[in-house]
Design a protein around this motif. Structure first.
Motif, PDB file in Angstrom:
ATOM      1  N   TYR A  51       4.253   1.069  -9.907  1.00 61.81           N
ATOM      2  CA  TYR A  51       2.912   1.385  -9.424  1.00 61.81           C
ATOM      3  C   TYR A  51       2.106   1.894 -10.612  1.00 61.81           C
ATOM      4  N   LYS A  52       0.890   1.355 -10.798  1.00 65.99           N
ATOM      5  CA  LYS A  52       0.071   1.717 -11.950  1.00 65.99           C
ATOM      6  C   LYS A  52      -1.293   2.225 -11.490  1.00 65.99           C
ATOM      7  N   PHE A  53      -1.733   3.309 -12.126  1.00 66.33           N
ATOM      8  CA  PHE A  53      -3.017   3.927 -11.805  1.00 66.33           C
ATOM      9  C   PHE A  53      -3.730   4.273 -13.103  1.00 66.33           C
ATOM     10  N   ARG A  54      -5.049   4.159 -13.103  1.00 68.88           N
ATOM     11  CA  ARG A  54      -5.849   4.441 -14.291  1.00 68.88           C
ATOM     12  C   ARG A  54      -6.820   5.582 -13.976  1.00 68.88           C
ATOM     13  N   ASN A  55      -6.987   6.455 -14.985  1.00 63.56           N
ATOM     14  CA  ASN A  55      -7.958   7.538 -14.916  1.00 63.56           C
ATOM     15  C   ASN A  55      -8.590   7.658 -16.301  1.00 63.56           C
ATOM     16  N   GLY A  56      -9.701   6.941 -16.529  1.00 54.49           N
ATOM     17  CA  GLY A  56     -10.333   6.927 -17.847  1.00 54.49           C
ATOM     18  C   GLY A  56      -9.421   6.271 -18.867  1.00 54.49           C
ATOM     19  N   ILE A  57      -9.079   7.017 -19.931  1.00 55.77           N
ATOM     20  CA  ILE A  57      -8.220   6.474 -20.992  1.00 55.77           C
ATOM     21  C   ILE A  57      -6.737   6.702 -20.704  1.00 55.77           C
ATOM     22  N   TYR A  58      -6.426   7.258 -19.542  1.00 58.25           N
ATOM     23  CA  TYR A  58      -5.036   7.538 -19.167  1.00 58.25           C
ATOM     24  C   TYR A  58      -4.550   6.531 -18.126  1.00 58.25           C
TER      25      TYR A  58
END
Length: 121
Positions: A80-87
Motif C-alpha cells: 500500500y502506497k501513500f503520498r504526502n508532499g515529498i514523502y
C-alpha cells in the motif's frame, strides 16, 4: 435501595454497550493493522462508498492520516502506497517468508528515510 439502583443502572449500561455494533458509524473497513518497531502502529482502511484507501498511523512522533492510497501486488506480497508532499509511505502486507509480518518504509524525495519491521495485529 441505592445498591439496587446502582446495579440496575450498571446492568443497563453493560447491555447497551454489548448491543451496539462497534462499526455502526464507520464509513470504512480495515484491511490491515500492524504494530511496527519504534512504536509505529499503522492501519490501512478502505472507504465503503468510494473504495479510497486510507492510511492511519500513530507513533511517538505524532499521528498521521492520509488518503488516496494505491495498492498493488508485487511478487505475491501486497504493498500500500501513500503520498504526502515529498514523502511516501509504503506498507508491505507480509513478506515472502512470513505472511504475518510486514514492513513500513518512509521515503523523502524517492530516498529511503526509515524502514521498520512490523507484525500484523
Amino acid at each position: 435501595m441505592k445498591t439496587s439502583a446502582l446495579l440496575f443502572a450498571l446492568s443497563i449500561s453493560i447491555l447497551a454497550n454489548f448491543s451496539l455494533r462497534a462499526s455502526a458509524d464507520s464509513t470504512a473497513g480495515i484491511l490491515l493493522s500492524t504494530k511496527c518497531r519504534g512504536g509505529y502502529n499503522v492501519n490501512i482502511w478502505q472507504n465503503y462508498t468510494n473504495r479510497e484507501l486510507l492510511y492511519r498511523a500513530t507513533s511517538p512522533n505524532g499521528n498521521l492520516s492520509l488518503g488516496k492510497g494505491t495498492s498493488q501486488a508485487t511478487e505475491g506480497v501486497r504493498v500500500y502506497k501513500f503520498r504526502n508532499g515529498i514523502y511516501e509511505y509504503w506498507v508491505w502486507d507480509g513478506t515472502l517468508d512470513n505472511p504475518q509480518s510486514g514492513t513500513l518504509e518512509v521515503y523523502k524525495n524517492n530516498r529511503i528515510l526509515m524502514k521498520q519491521d512490523c507484525k500484523k495485529s
